[in-house]
Design a protein around this motif. Sequence first.
Motif, PDB file in Angstrom:
ATOM      1  N   PHE A 183     -24.787  57.025  18.441  1.00 13.13           N
ATOM      2  CA  PHE A 183     -25.042  57.263  19.863  1.00 13.13           C
ATOM      3  C   PHE A 183     -24.154  58.383  20.384  1.00 13.13           C
ATOM      4  O   PHE A 183     -24.608  59.297  21.077  1.00 13.13           O
ATOM      5  N   ASN A 184     -22.876  58.315  20.043  1.00 13.00           N
ATOM      6  CA  ASN A 184     -21.937  59.316  20.560  1.00 13.00           C
ATOM      7  C   ASN A 184     -22.210  60.704  19.988  1.00 13.00           C
ATOM      8  O   ASN A 184     -22.007  61.706  20.679  1.00 13.00           O
TER       9      ASN A 184
ATOM     10  N   GLN B 233     -28.113  56.780  27.164  1.00 14.25           N
ATOM     11  CA  GLN B 233     -27.883  58.215  26.957  1.00 14.25           C
ATOM     12  C   GLN B 233     -28.285  59.007  28.206  1.00 14.25           C
ATOM     13  O   GLN B 233     -27.547  59.882  28.658  1.00 14.25           O
TER      14      GLN B 233
ATOM     15  N   GLN C 274     -19.247  52.807  27.809  1.00 11.13           N
ATOM     16  CA  GLN C 274     -20.645  52.727  27.390  1.00 11.13           C
ATOM     17  C   GLN C 274     -21.103  51.315  27.020  1.00 11.13           C
ATOM     18  O   GLN C 274     -22.261  50.953  27.249  1.00 11.13           O
ATOM     19  N   GLU C 275     -20.230  50.508  26.443  1.00 11.00           N
ATOM     20  CA  GLU C 275     -20.671  49.168  26.055  1.00 11.00           C
ATOM     21  C   GLU C 275     -21.016  48.335  27.266  1.00 11.00           C
ATOM     22  O   GLU C 275     -22.004  47.608  27.283  1.00 11.00           O
TER      23      GLU C 275
ATOM     24  N   PHE D 110     -23.934  51.908  15.370  1.00  9.47           N
ATOM     25  CA  PHE D 110     -24.839  52.318  16.451  1.00  9.47           C
ATOM     26  C   PHE D 110     -24.111  53.254  17.403  1.00  9.47           C
ATOM     27  O   PHE D 110     -24.627  54.313  17.780  1.00  9.47           O
ATOM     28  N   TRP D 111     -22.887  52.877  17.786  1.00 15.40           N
ATOM     29  CA  TRP D 111     -22.148  53.679  18.761  1.00 15.40           C
ATOM     30  C   TRP D 111     -21.726  55.027  18.183  1.00 15.40           C
ATOM     31  O   TRP D 111     -21.692  56.031  18.905  1.00 15.40           O
TER      32      TRP D 111
ATOM     33  N   ILE E 238     -29.471  46.663  29.209  1.00 15.15           N
ATOM     34  CA  ILE E 238     -30.300  45.791  28.382  1.00 15.15           C
ATOM     35  C   ILE E 238     -30.560  44.467  29.097  1.00 15.15           C
ATOM     36  O   ILE E 238     -31.588  43.829  28.858  1.00 15.15           O
TER      37      ILE E 238
ATOM     38  N   TYR F 142     -24.260  49.706  28.706  1.00 15.19           N
ATOM     39  CA  TYR F 142     -25.380  49.297  27.851  1.00 15.19           C
ATOM     40  C   TYR F 142     -25.771  47.845  28.130  1.00 15.19           C
ATOM     41  O   TYR F 142     -26.957  47.506  28.212  1.00 15.19           O
ATOM     42  N   ARG F 143     -24.773  46.987  28.309  1.00 13.67           N
ATOM     43  CA  ARG F 143     -25.049  45.569  28.567  1.00 13.67           C
ATOM     44  C   ARG F 143     -25.819  45.371  29.866  1.00 13.67           C
ATOM     45  O   ARG F 143     -26.731  44.548  29.947  1.00 13.67           O
TER      46      ARG F 143
ATOM     47  N   ARG G  27     -25.205  61.826  19.266  1.00 15.48           N
ATOM     48  CA  ARG G  27     -26.368  62.309  20.043  1.00 15.48           C
ATOM     49  C   ARG G  27     -25.941  62.699  21.447  1.00 15.48           C
ATOM     50  O   ARG G  27     -26.403  63.711  22.000  1.00 15.48           O
TER      51      ARG G  27
ATOM     52  N   VAL H  67     -24.405  43.027  21.637  1.00 17.99           N
ATOM     53  CA  VAL H  67     -24.054  44.442  21.757  1.00 17.99           C
ATOM     54  C   VAL H  67     -24.158  45.079  20.364  1.00 17.99           C
ATOM     55  O   VAL H  67     -23.812  44.440  19.371  1.00 17.99           O
ATOM     56  N   PRO H  68     -24.634  46.287  20.282  1.00 25.14           N
ATOM     57  CA  PRO H  68     -24.822  46.917  18.973  1.00 25.14           C
ATOM     58  C   PRO H  68     -23.517  47.103  18.196  1.00 25.14           C
ATOM     59  O   PRO H  68     -22.430  47.009  18.741  1.00 25.14           O
TER      60      PRO H  68
END
Lengths: 193, 196
Positions: B66-67, A51, A29-30, B62-63, A37, A33-34, B69, B57-58
Amino acid sequence: MDDPSEGALVQEAKRGSVEAFAELARRTQERIYRVIIALTRNSQDAADLTQDVYLAAFRSLPGFREKSSFYTWVYRIAVNLTLNFLKRKAREKGREEFDDGRISRRESPAADIGPEGRTARRELEERLEEAIDSLPLPFKAAFRLVVGQGLSHAEAAGALGCSENTVSWRMHKARKMLQARLGPFLREVDHEM
Amino acid sequence: MRCKRAERRISDDLDGALGARKRAGLSRHLRDCPRCRFYAASQGLLRDKARGFEKPVPSPDFWNAFNRRLRAGLEAERTQDSAPPVPGRRWAWAGSALALALVVASLVFLRNGAGNGLAVSTFSFEDSLTQIYQAIGEDDDLESSFNQALLVLLGEVFQDAEEIGLPGAEGGLSIWEGISEDELGWLEEEVDDEKG
């Protein structure tokens, strides 16, 4: 305990295991996400889209034939969904397309730019992100992925679903547009050096 | 080397996509062309500055949220009535794709320019193609069937794809994903440049 392999997790997820899919998501996910964004430049949009990407991937998982890595497969979904989102957003906002004609009538940099040129550099930085954001979507996407994410032309082509030559050409055109828009500021910076 | 070609090579070089032979040709041009030297320096500066625009990166918090949700969303997906694709559904997608191709092909037309060869107006169907290809997933057979059907239809509309110089037409598959009329015009310029 050994971490389960990606293949094992994919098989479990295909059998309906939310835990297995959530673990696959956690591992990727990271990076996803990068990428998102880098294209959207908005944290909230990126979070929501990330998501959406994984929910879409979960729905499409039966069709994943595992010829690529899970990350590569989700990456492609992420780029597609994000580009579709940006197109919808642009239509809703009634954003004007990048117009070279308007740029040629743009006024010269403000007269208060000092001879030392630091103001020119600062103004260039401020205007650069706005200029990139104003590029037509296919060019902006290519530019963000290649320059922002450091992807090769081949990698960006895979993500965007086009040929490597198309990525090369879009990068060239994006740069021409940026040069046209930022030319006055670039000349000021050049005079400083 | 003309400056227009040099600018293209400068772009490829900045992305690490220029071969040694072309780079040597570009270097020779840059030695003698201050305009292109300025362009190369400017683009290098813009590239370096654009690289610094990456958002952070958050945080782990945050993660975690996020997870939570995401799991809720996945559980909701799992409980919904979503039957996996069955073989018959694949062919239903193929039929839908052919129907879409018929609609698309009816919106693609040729204009004869005034003695300047063929100018092509295309309907950008990127959104629809994206959704179709996502649904196809990695089903090679279905993708091949769809591509072939689309190619046949486009070939019939264009009559002879090779005549208007679509790259890849000679190879059989020529799908223009998201190429707008403007981009096609610019591409024709590039092709003319290369010939010139």
